[in-house]
Design an enzyme around this catalytic site. Structure first.
Site, PDB file in Angstrom:
ATOM      1  CG  ASP A  14      -8.339  18.702   3.525  1.00  0.00           C
ATOM      2  OD1 ASP A  14      -9.304  18.907   3.990  1.00  0.00           O
ATOM      3  OD2 ASP A  14      -7.436  19.703   2.491  1.00  0.00           O
ATOM      4  CG  ASP A  16     -10.274  24.056   0.020  1.00  0.00           C
ATOM      5  OD1 ASP A  16     -10.599  25.093  -0.391  1.00  0.00           O
ATOM      6  OD2 ASP A  16     -11.021  23.767   0.638  1.00  0.00           O
ATOM      7  CG  ASP A 173      -3.570  19.478   1.756  1.00  0.00           C
ATOM      8  OD1 ASP A 173      -3.344  20.550   1.193  1.00  0.00           O
ATOM      9  OD2 ASP A 173      -4.904  19.226   2.431  1.00  0.00           O
TER      10      ASP A 173
END
Length: 224
Positions: A14, A16, A173
């Site tokens: 991922d 960000d 996250d």
């Protein structure tokens, strides 16, 4: 699935909250909207827990509005315009990310990005940060008809790398990252150092492994 590094030939991440800390630019963009309206500026610490939810989270943090509220779409477009004007000013890789990616490249393991961030934002960030020059693939939120938690963006990343999905690990996250990875048949890793949001219980996401720093990804892969 019990974690095993056997058969993993590439790592996808991922963006960000996993590779880069974009909270300062996202927060600055929405805070500028507040100030323009005569509202008090808010500190970055106020915005950071909402970063993982993108525009929806930022606008909730700044104006306490929800996506179904009247006027939300106009606020969202204003936010996108504001963010586009500053998205590379304060954004940096998380600690250890550059070293981790350098080591992946050094051992010949391809890596790539699968993000829900639209290409209009992903592309300028990728151009401005040297670390992305070694990425084998970058899939944005609008590269395919579906965004995460749908598996299609991850499947497209594997296709472009010429690998079966089960040969890839996906690190993210957010719970939707883990859901997307599992649906794609990939090994999944929860990045516990990222934008988890208030009250997130990572243990319930069903990830195959969890890491508290980027370099721990290398340990999972049994790389030096």
């Amino acid at each position: 699935m019990t974690w095993t590094c056997e058969g993993i030939r590439a790592v996808l991440f991922d963006l960000d909250g996993t590779l880069i800390d974009s909270a300062p630019d996202l927060g600055a963009a929405v805070d500028a909207m507040r100030v323009r309206r005569g509202l008090a500026s808010l500190p970055l610490d106020h915005y950071r827990p909402f970063t993982g939810s993108g525009a929806r989270g930022m606008l909730r943090a700044a104006f306490d509005v929800a996506s179904e509220d009247d006027g939300y779409d106009l606020l969202k477009e204003e936010f996108f315009t504001e963010y586009a004007s500053c998205l590379t000013q304060r954004t940096l890789p998380f600690d250890e990310v550059v070293d981790m990616l350098d080591l992946l490249v050094a051992v010949g393991m391809p890596w790539g990005v699968v993000t829900n961030k639209a290409e209009r934002f992903t592309a300028p960030i990728a151009r401005s940060m040297a670390l992305f020059k070694t990425a084998a693939v970058v899939i944005s939120g609008d590269t395919t008809p579906h965004a995460k938690p749908h598996p299609q963006p991850l499947l497209e990343a594997a296709r472009r790398m010429g690998l079966p999905p089960h040969a890839c690990a996906y690190v993210g996250d957010d719970e939707r990252d883990i859901r997307a990875g599992k649906a794609a048949g990939m090994r999944t890793v929860a990045a516990c150092y990222g934008y988890l949001g208030a009250g997130a219980d990572v243990a319930t996401w069903g990830a195959d492994a969890m890491v508290s720093s980027p370099m721990q990804v290398l340990k999972l892969l049994e790389l030096p």
